[in-house]
Write an enzyme that holds these catalytic residues in place. Structure first.
Site, PDB file in Angstrom:
ATOM      1  N   THR A 181       0.631 -37.469 -76.947  1.00  0.00           N
ATOM      2  CA  THR A 181       1.658 -36.733 -76.361  1.00  0.00           C
ATOM      3  C   THR A 181       2.181 -35.427 -76.894  1.00  0.00           C
ATOM      4  O   THR A 181       1.422 -34.901 -77.805  1.00  0.00           O
ATOM      5  CB  THR A 181       2.994 -37.570 -76.253  1.00  0.00           C
ATOM      6  OG1 THR A 181       3.937 -37.084 -75.401  1.00  0.00           O
ATOM      7  CG2 THR A 181       3.722 -37.810 -77.432  1.00  0.00           C
ATOM      8  N   LYS A 239      -1.673 -32.511 -76.556  1.00  0.00           N
ATOM      9  CA  LYS A 239      -2.682 -32.967 -75.505  1.00  0.00           C
ATOM     10  C   LYS A 239      -3.867 -32.128 -75.509  1.00  0.00           C
ATOM     11  O   LYS A 239      -4.992 -32.277 -75.018  1.00  0.00           O
ATOM     12  CB  LYS A 239      -1.913 -33.016 -74.337  1.00  0.00           C
ATOM     13  CG  LYS A 239      -1.059 -34.073 -74.228  1.00  0.00           C
ATOM     14  CD  LYS A 239      -0.404 -34.709 -72.843  1.00  0.00           C
ATOM     15  CE  LYS A 239       0.619 -35.642 -72.598  1.00  0.00           C
ATOM     16  NZ  LYS A 239       1.001 -35.672 -71.124  1.00  0.00           N
ATOM     17  N   GLU A 284     -14.577 -36.471 -67.431  1.00  0.00           N
ATOM     18  CA  GLU A 284     -14.901 -35.187 -66.710  1.00  0.00           C
ATOM     19  C   GLU A 284     -13.274 -34.704 -66.377  1.00  0.00           C
ATOM     20  O   GLU A 284     -13.016 -33.556 -66.416  1.00  0.00           O
ATOM     21  CB  GLU A 284     -15.593 -35.471 -65.664  1.00  0.00           C
ATOM     22  CG  GLU A 284     -16.361 -34.316 -64.806  1.00  0.00           C
ATOM     23  CD  GLU A 284     -17.148 -34.863 -63.616  1.00  0.00           C
ATOM     24  OE1 GLU A 284     -17.725 -35.759 -63.818  1.00  0.00           O
ATOM     25  OE2 GLU A 284     -16.841 -34.062 -62.653  1.00  0.00           O
ATOM     26  N   ASN A 308      -4.726 -37.389 -72.977  1.00  0.00           N
ATOM     27  CA  ASN A 308      -3.387 -38.125 -73.252  1.00  0.00           C
ATOM     28  C   ASN A 308      -3.954 -39.573 -74.062  1.00  0.00           C
ATOM     29  O   ASN A 308      -3.012 -40.400 -74.101  1.00  0.00           O
ATOM     30  CB  ASN A 308      -2.301 -38.354 -72.471  1.00  0.00           C
ATOM     31  CG  ASN A 308      -2.676 -39.252 -71.203  1.00  0.00           C
ATOM     32  OD1 ASN A 308      -3.902 -39.716 -70.901  1.00  0.00           O
ATOM     33  ND2 ASN A 308      -1.774 -39.987 -70.657  1.00  0.00           N
ATOM     34  N   GLY A 332       6.396 -26.685 -59.232  1.00  0.00           N
ATOM     35  CA  GLY A 332       6.208 -26.442 -60.562  1.00  0.00           C
ATOM     36  C   GLY A 332       4.734 -26.222 -61.078  1.00  0.00           C
ATOM     37  O   GLY A 332       3.736 -26.612 -60.101  1.00  0.00           O
ATOM     38  N   ALA A 333       4.553 -25.521 -62.103  1.00  0.00           N
ATOM     39  CA  ALA A 333       3.029 -25.153 -62.555  1.00  0.00           C
ATOM     40  C   ALA A 333       2.987 -25.587 -64.166  1.00  0.00           C
ATOM     41  O   ALA A 333       2.101 -24.921 -64.906  1.00  0.00           O
ATOM     42  CB  ALA A 333       2.783 -23.926 -62.252  1.00  0.00           C
ATOM     43  N   GLY A 334       3.716 -26.745 -64.705  1.00  0.00           N
ATOM     44  CA  GLY A 334       3.231 -27.023 -66.104  1.00  0.00           C
ATOM     45  C   GLY A 334       2.404 -28.026 -66.584  1.00  0.00           C
ATOM     46  O   GLY A 334       1.385 -28.061 -65.413  1.00  0.00           O
ATOM     47  N   ALA A 343       2.464 -31.272 -66.640  1.00  0.00           N
ATOM     48  CA  ALA A 343       2.503 -32.319 -65.532  1.00  0.00           C
ATOM     49  C   ALA A 343       2.168 -31.942 -64.194  1.00  0.00           C
ATOM     50  O   ALA A 343       1.217 -32.698 -63.792  1.00  0.00           O
ATOM     51  CB  ALA A 343       3.909 -32.891 -65.664  1.00  0.00           C
ATOM     52  N   GLY A 346       9.669 -40.460 -60.900  1.00  0.00           N
ATOM     53  CA  GLY A 346       8.499 -40.716 -61.540  1.00  0.00           C
ATOM     54  C   GLY A 346       8.440 -41.853 -62.315  1.00  0.00           C
ATOM     55  O   GLY A 346       7.257 -41.916 -63.393  1.00  0.00           O
TER      56      GLY A 346
HETATM   57  P1  NDP Z   1       6.322 -27.773 -68.572  1.00  0.00           P
HETATM   58  O1  NDP Z   1       7.294 -27.413 -69.717  1.00  0.00           O
HETATM   59  O2  NDP Z   1       4.955 -27.909 -68.973  1.00  0.00           O
HETATM   60  O3  NDP Z   1       6.563 -27.401 -67.251  1.00  0.00           O
HETATM   61  C1  NDP Z   1       7.743 -26.916 -66.861  1.00  0.00           C
HETATM   62  C2  NDP Z   1       7.802 -26.676 -65.466  1.00  0.00           C
HETATM   63  O4  NDP Z   1       9.539 -26.607 -64.968  1.00  0.00           O
HETATM   64  C3  NDP Z   1       7.325 -25.450 -65.259  1.00  0.00           C
HETATM   65  O5  NDP Z   1       6.957 -25.327 -63.936  1.00  0.00           O
HETATM   66  C4  NDP Z   1       8.608 -24.219 -65.218  1.00  0.00           C
HETATM   67  O6  NDP Z   1       8.462 -23.166 -64.578  1.00  0.00           O
HETATM   68  C5  NDP Z   1       9.632 -25.256 -64.484  1.00  0.00           C
HETATM   69  N1  NDP Z   1      10.827 -24.811 -65.043  1.00  0.00           N
HETATM   70  C6  NDP Z   1      11.778 -25.211 -66.079  1.00  0.00           C
HETATM   71  N2  NDP Z   1      12.646 -24.701 -66.141  1.00  0.00           N
HETATM   72  C7  NDP Z   1      12.976 -23.989 -64.763  1.00  0.00           C
HETATM   73  C8  NDP Z   1      14.012 -23.522 -64.415  1.00  0.00           C
HETATM   74  N3  NDP Z   1      15.280 -23.398 -65.099  1.00  0.00           N
HETATM   75  N4  NDP Z   1      13.969 -22.932 -62.924  1.00  0.00           N
HETATM   76  C9  NDP Z   1      12.801 -23.025 -62.495  1.00  0.00           C
HETATM   77  N5  NDP Z   1      11.561 -23.644 -62.785  1.00  0.00           N
HETATM   78  C10 NDP Z   1      11.990 -24.310 -64.187  1.00  0.00           C
HETATM   79  O7  NDP Z   1       6.937 -29.496 -68.632  1.00  0.00           O
HETATM   80  P2  NDP Z   1       5.914 -30.785 -68.069  1.00  0.00           P
HETATM   81  O8  NDP Z   1       4.970 -30.196 -67.066  1.00  0.00           O
HETATM   82  O9  NDP Z   1       5.425 -31.581 -69.337  1.00  0.00           O
HETATM   83  O10 NDP Z   1       6.854 -31.799 -67.410  1.00  0.00           O
HETATM   84  C11 NDP Z   1       7.672 -31.370 -66.378  1.00  0.00           C
HETATM   85  C12 NDP Z   1       8.639 -32.691 -66.240  1.00  0.00           C
HETATM   86  O11 NDP Z   1       7.721 -33.652 -65.759  1.00  0.00           O
HETATM   87  C13 NDP Z   1       9.602 -33.100 -67.223  1.00  0.00           C
HETATM   88  O12 NDP Z   1      10.945 -33.408 -66.601  1.00  0.00           O
HETATM   89  C14 NDP Z   1       9.076 -34.368 -67.659  1.00  0.00           C
HETATM   90  O13 NDP Z   1       9.920 -35.565 -67.986  1.00  0.00           O
HETATM   91  C15 NDP Z   1       8.314 -35.018 -66.167  1.00  0.00           C
HETATM   92  N6  NDP Z   1       7.016 -35.586 -66.637  1.00  0.00           N
HETATM   93  C16 NDP Z   1       7.193 -37.138 -66.036  1.00  0.00           C
HETATM   94  C17 NDP Z   1       5.856 -37.888 -66.325  1.00  0.00           C
HETATM   95  C18 NDP Z   1       5.713 -39.086 -65.586  1.00  0.00           C
HETATM   96  O14 NDP Z   1       4.955 -39.655 -66.164  1.00  0.00           O
HETATM   97  N7  NDP Z   1       6.675 -39.296 -64.696  1.00  0.00           N
HETATM   98  C19 NDP Z   1       4.817 -37.243 -67.179  1.00  0.00           C
HETATM   99  C20 NDP Z   1       5.056 -35.983 -67.647  1.00  0.00           C
HETATM  100  C21 NDP Z   1       6.336 -35.387 -67.297  1.00  0.00           C
HETATM  101  P3  NDP Z   1       7.795 -21.971 -65.196  1.00  0.00           P
HETATM  102  O15 NDP Z   1       6.391 -22.068 -65.214  1.00  0.00           O
HETATM  103  O16 NDP Z   1       8.130 -20.657 -64.359  1.00  0.00           O
HETATM  104  O17 NDP Z   1       8.163 -21.772 -66.818  1.00  0.00           O
END
Ligand code: NDP
Length: 284
Positions: free
Chosen positions: A68, A72, A84, A93, A132-134, A136, A245
């Protein structure tokens, strides 16, 4: 209750931190219901010790590790082989130790696909909205592309960050959060992947404009705490089917456990693990 003996297969999770993980609850419940001799433990591994942790796990005969945040990506150079899909996503993960080597997988994408199917959301040949583009979102986008969506309309606060990750994907169109105006014309399945609305800051949504939600026919918000995010509530008020989720979280663990043991997890075990998970997540 697990009976540990000389034949117990050890599984675990490496991360930093790991104190709040729900993975032991899921994996150990599956072992209990299916009568498997496995024990799953959290291991707090600092960034500089990731390689040592992987080598040590192999030497100790550990059968499988989940990985985690924040390891990762950083774990990948220390694996003998990478599946792949995990390679494409650029994140692992799950690590399976077998025949003296170790192989990395990404079950976040698999868990998401299973939730999508359970929710009855059909995405093949559809335009799908992703917010979103993080990290996850990356797994979600790859999962959607593997299901042959027509295109992904991706909205993110930082277009620059999104373009760094998805800029080369011809089927992913990137817009700022407010860029949906003039882009959305019909109704779309939607996956909310930002952390906006995550407890305790529950009274916010990455997009608040009511008109946006008129274009949404169904939503998976991958946040699972709270059970209903503001994004889900707004979508629901405009007639969308909404899902959180929690199933994705459950199913990524189930998929990992199957990779660790090579055996299918029973429906009873999935049900029991899901019940305990929901109780643990939403107890307050
Ligand atoms: P990241 O930190 O990698 O990405 C965060 C995302 O949220 C980015 O797109 C970011 O935008 C956006 N963001 C954060 N703050 C703001 C804001 N104030 N306004 C607008 N956009 C915002 O996090 P993860 O991708 O790892 O996780 C995201 C969510 O997914 C978490 O809440 C986590 O709990 C959930 N999750 C759920 C899982 C499941 O199994 N159900 C598995 C993994 C995660 P920007 O790129 O502009 O910064």
């Amino acid at each position: 209750m697990i009976d540990i003996d000389g034949k117990t297969a050890v599984l675990g999770l490496i991360g930093n931190p790991v104190e709040h993980t729900l993975s032991p609850l899921i994996h150990n419940t599956i072992a209990e219901v299916d009568g498997n001799n496995t024990a799953y433990l959290p291991f707090h591994v600092y960034d500089e010790n990731v390689e040592m942790a992987i080598r040590g796990a192999g030497a100790l005969g550990i059968k499988g590790l989940n990985v985690t945040v924040p390891h990762k990506k950083s774990v990948m150079p220390f694996l003998d082989d990478i599946d792949e899909l995990a390679e494409k996503i650029g994140a692992v993960n799950t690590v399976v130790f077998r025949d003296g080597g170790c192989k990395g997988y990404n079950t976040d994408a698999l868990g998401f696909i299973r939730e999508l199917k359970e929710a009855g959301m059909c995405v093949e040949d559809r335009s799908v909205v992703v917010v979103g583009a993080g990290g996850a979102a990356n797994a979600v986008v790859h999962a959607l592309l593997s299901l042959n969506v027509r295109e992904i309309l991706l909205f993110n606060r930082s277009v620059e960050k999104a373009e760094k990750i998805f800029g080369d994907f011809k089927d992913v169109k990137i817009y700022p959060l407010e860029g949906w105006k003039g882009v959305l014309t019909g109704k779309y399945p939607c996956i909310q992947c930002t952390s906006v609305g995550l407890a305790p800051k529950v009274e916010v949504s990455p997009i608040e404009d009511e008109e946006f939600f008129e274009h949404i026919e169904s939503v998976i918000d991958i946040i699972y705490r709270p059970a209903e995010t503001k994004f889900m509530r707004l979508a629901g008020e405009h007639g969308a089917k909404v899902f959180n989720g929690l199933s994705m979280l459950l199913y990524q663990a189930v998929e990992s456990y199957q990779l660790f043991t090579g055996e299918k997890v029973s429906d009873d075990a999935v049900k029991k693990a899901g019940k305990r998970l929901a109780e643990a997540v939403w107890k307050n």
